[in-house]
Design a protein around this motif. Structure first.
Motif, PDB file in Angstrom:
ATOM      1  N   HIS A 107     -15.201 -22.782 -40.160  1.00 14.84           N
ATOM      2  CA  HIS A 107     -16.389 -21.937 -40.096  1.00 14.84           C
ATOM      3  C   HIS A 107     -16.673 -21.345 -41.481  1.00 14.84           C
ATOM      4  CE1 HIS A 107     -16.356 -22.375 -35.780  1.00 14.84           C
ATOM      5  NE2 HIS A 107     -15.101 -21.968 -35.751  1.00 14.84           N
ATOM      6  N   HIS A 148     -26.057  -4.612 -37.792  1.00 18.26           N
ATOM      7  CA  HIS A 148     -25.314  -4.703 -36.533  1.00 18.26           C
ATOM      8  C   HIS A 148     -24.926  -3.313 -36.016  1.00 18.26           C
ATOM      9  CE1 HIS A 148     -22.600  -6.567 -33.602  1.00 18.26           C
ATOM     10  NE2 HIS A 148     -21.683  -5.685 -33.972  1.00 18.26           N
ATOM     11  N   ASP A 157     -20.100  -8.121 -44.602  1.00 18.35           N
ATOM     12  CA  ASP A 157     -19.500  -8.582 -43.344  1.00 18.35           C
ATOM     13  C   ASP A 157     -19.520  -7.467 -42.304  1.00 18.35           C
ATOM     14  OD1 ASP A 157     -18.363 -10.606 -41.803  1.00 18.35           O
ATOM     15  OD2 ASP A 157     -16.324 -10.029 -42.305  1.00 18.35           O
ATOM     16  N   GLY A 165     -21.571  -7.558 -38.631  1.00 17.48           N
ATOM     17  CA  GLY A 165     -20.832  -7.666 -37.383  1.00 17.48           C
ATOM     18  C   GLY A 165     -19.454  -8.287 -37.492  1.00 17.48           C
ATOM     19  N   ASP A 166     -18.858  -8.287 -38.696  1.00 17.18           N
ATOM     20  CA  ASP A 166     -17.475  -8.757 -38.870  1.00 17.18           C
ATOM     21  C   ASP A 166     -17.288 -10.204 -38.420  1.00 17.18           C
ATOM     22  OD1 ASP A 166     -16.570  -6.112 -39.718  1.00 17.18           O
ATOM     23  OD2 ASP A 166     -16.727  -5.540 -37.617  1.00 17.18           O
ATOM     24  N   THR A 167     -18.055 -11.101 -39.017  1.00 14.13           N
ATOM     25  CA  THR A 167     -17.998 -12.508 -38.603  1.00 14.13           C
ATOM     26  C   THR A 167     -17.219 -13.393 -39.571  1.00 14.13           C
ATOM     27  OG1 THR A 167     -20.090 -12.990 -39.745  1.00 14.13           O
ATOM     28  CG2 THR A 167     -20.224 -12.318 -37.426  1.00 14.13           C
ATOM     29  N   TYR A 168     -16.828 -12.883 -40.740  1.00 12.48           N
ATOM     30  CA  TYR A 168     -16.200 -13.716 -41.766  1.00 12.48           C
ATOM     31  C   TYR A 168     -14.707 -13.428 -41.880  1.00 12.48           C
ATOM     32  CZ  TYR A 168     -15.560 -16.028 -46.315  1.00 12.48           C
ATOM     33  OH  TYR A 168     -15.124 -16.833 -47.330  1.00 12.48           O
ATOM     34  N   LYS A 191     -10.979 -11.800 -40.966  1.00  8.26           N
ATOM     35  CA  LYS A 191     -10.186 -11.282 -39.859  1.00  8.26           C
ATOM     36  C   LYS A 191     -10.055  -9.767 -40.029  1.00  8.26           C
ATOM     37  CE  LYS A 191      -7.232 -15.406 -39.512  1.00  8.26           C
ATOM     38  NZ  LYS A 191      -5.834 -15.908 -39.654  1.00  8.26           N
TER      39      LYS A 191
END
Length: 382
Positions: free
Chosen positions: A60, A184, A326, A330-333, A335
């Motif tokens: 991803h 977000h 990020d 929405g914290d998609t990249y 961990k």
């Protein structure tokens, strides 16, 4: 929960069977502190068989894994060939070695579309998330400087751009603007100070990119992710191998220098919550700079040496910008370990930027003096 663990173990065992390993597997355990991939240490029972690192590549983030693996094969082959011609070098210990699949491929793609790869595990090495001594800092600088020097004759255009516009600040700012629009869960409202921090510095931070676009800085083959823990040191804390080659591609040397300084001079973790603990360790900066220029100073242009000071503030700024982007998106990249983790990371990086800005003139003087000393030493040896 037990069924989930059993299923995961079965998946790893099935994947392992696809690679040309030797020996009997004695154990598999999670390994490392990386944000992106899932990494496992595969231990073998026999002393005559090597251990391995198995990785599930995050496709991803790296959307063209075959191209990424082509880069790694090209770069490791080039490094190995250069070191083979260097007295006292040990390519098997100083360069990552990919283990092919039983079909002689560089990676395996499973039925779910996941990409897997294996490296030989380099025994008796260590990495540090935090630099503890000036010796370590010097060795980190030497490792990344030598890495660039060994690759200076590899044509940058041969490499794929594994993450397009990775350190391109103009691109990062566009993504930031999009994240602001997305906003977000209304997160922009709680990050007004961080958003202003970015907007106040955006134009100034474009300096390296502008020099490159004007042809005043040459494109080189650069690592582009020079966190200190991407250098393996041996038992004597001497640099042995540069790892994590996923982002090796064309770039400017100041990117590598600045990113390494970001994780070398700061005694606090990159996600430190207590901003008062973030400091700039000048002796570590000087030691890293000395090691780096001892190796890279032989090929750098004067303009590149000048750009190193700009890279020192740019890279923590970019990292803070990426963490903030990020978070807003929405914290998609990355961990995350808890809600707000990316915001915590961004605040820590921006605090480091502030401290480096305060010392920028002094840091530039250290770079220039060190470069001059390295040139005099080189002239004395020629």
């Amino acid at each position: 929960m037990k069924d989930t663990c059993n299923a995961a173990a079965q998946t790893l065992t099935e994947v392992l069977a696809k690679f040309a390993t030797a020996g009997t597997v004695a154990g598999i355990e999670p390994f490392g502190s990386g944000h992106i991939h899932d990494t496992y240490w595969v231990k073998t029972a026999e002393s005559t068989s090597p251990d391995y690192l198995l990785q599930r590549v995050n496709h991803h983030v790296f959307k063209d894994v075959p191209a990424l693996m082509e880069n790694i094969l090209l770069v490791t082959a080039h490094l190995r060939n250069k070191l083979a011609a260097t007295p006292e070098a040990n390519p098997a210990e100083e360069v990552l070695t990919l283990l092919p699949t039983r079909q002689n491929q560089a990676f395996y793609q499973d039925g779910d579309g996941n990409f897997w790869r294996m490296f030989l595990f380099l025994q008796n090495t260590r990495s540090y998330d935090l630099v503890e001594t000036e010796q370590q800092a010097f060795e980190g600088g030497r490792a990344f400087g030598r890495f660039q020097a060994l690759l200076v004759d590899l044509e940058p255009g041969l490499l794929h751009e594994t993450i397009p516009h990775f350190h391109n600040l103009q691109s990062r700012l566009r993504l930031f603007d999009l994240a602001l629009v997305h906003n977000h869960e209304g997160r922009a409202q709680e990050t007004a100070a961080e958003i202003a921090f970015v907007q106040e510095r955006a134009e100034t931070m474009l300096g390296i990119l502008t020099l490159g676009q004007e042809g005043k800085l040459p494109l080189r083959v650069t690592h582009n992710d020079t966190k200190f823990n991407n250098v393996l040191l041996n038992a004597q804390d001497l640099a042995q191998c540069v790892i994590d080659l996923d982002t090796v591609m064309p770039g400017y040397v100041a990117y590598d220098f600045g990113d390494a300084i970001r994780t070398t001079v700061n005694a606090a973790p990159e996600d430190e919550e207590d901003l008062a603990k973030i400091q700039v360790n000048l002796p570590l900066f000087e030691a890293f700079t000395k090691g780096y220029l001892q190796e890279a100073g032989t090929f750098l242009t004067e303009k590149e040496i000048e750009s190193l000071t700009m890279g020192v503030t740019l890279l923590p700024f970019i990292m803070g910008l990426r963490f903030l982007t990020d978070y807003l998106g929405g914290d998609t990249y990355y961990k995350i370990k808890h809600p707000g983790h990316n915001l915590q990371r961004a605040r820590a990086q921006f605090r480091l930027v502030q401290l480096l800005e305060e010392k920028q003139e002094h840091l530039g003087a250290i770079i220039q003096k060190t470069a001059q000393n390295c040139r005099l030493t080189a002239q004395g040896q020629s």
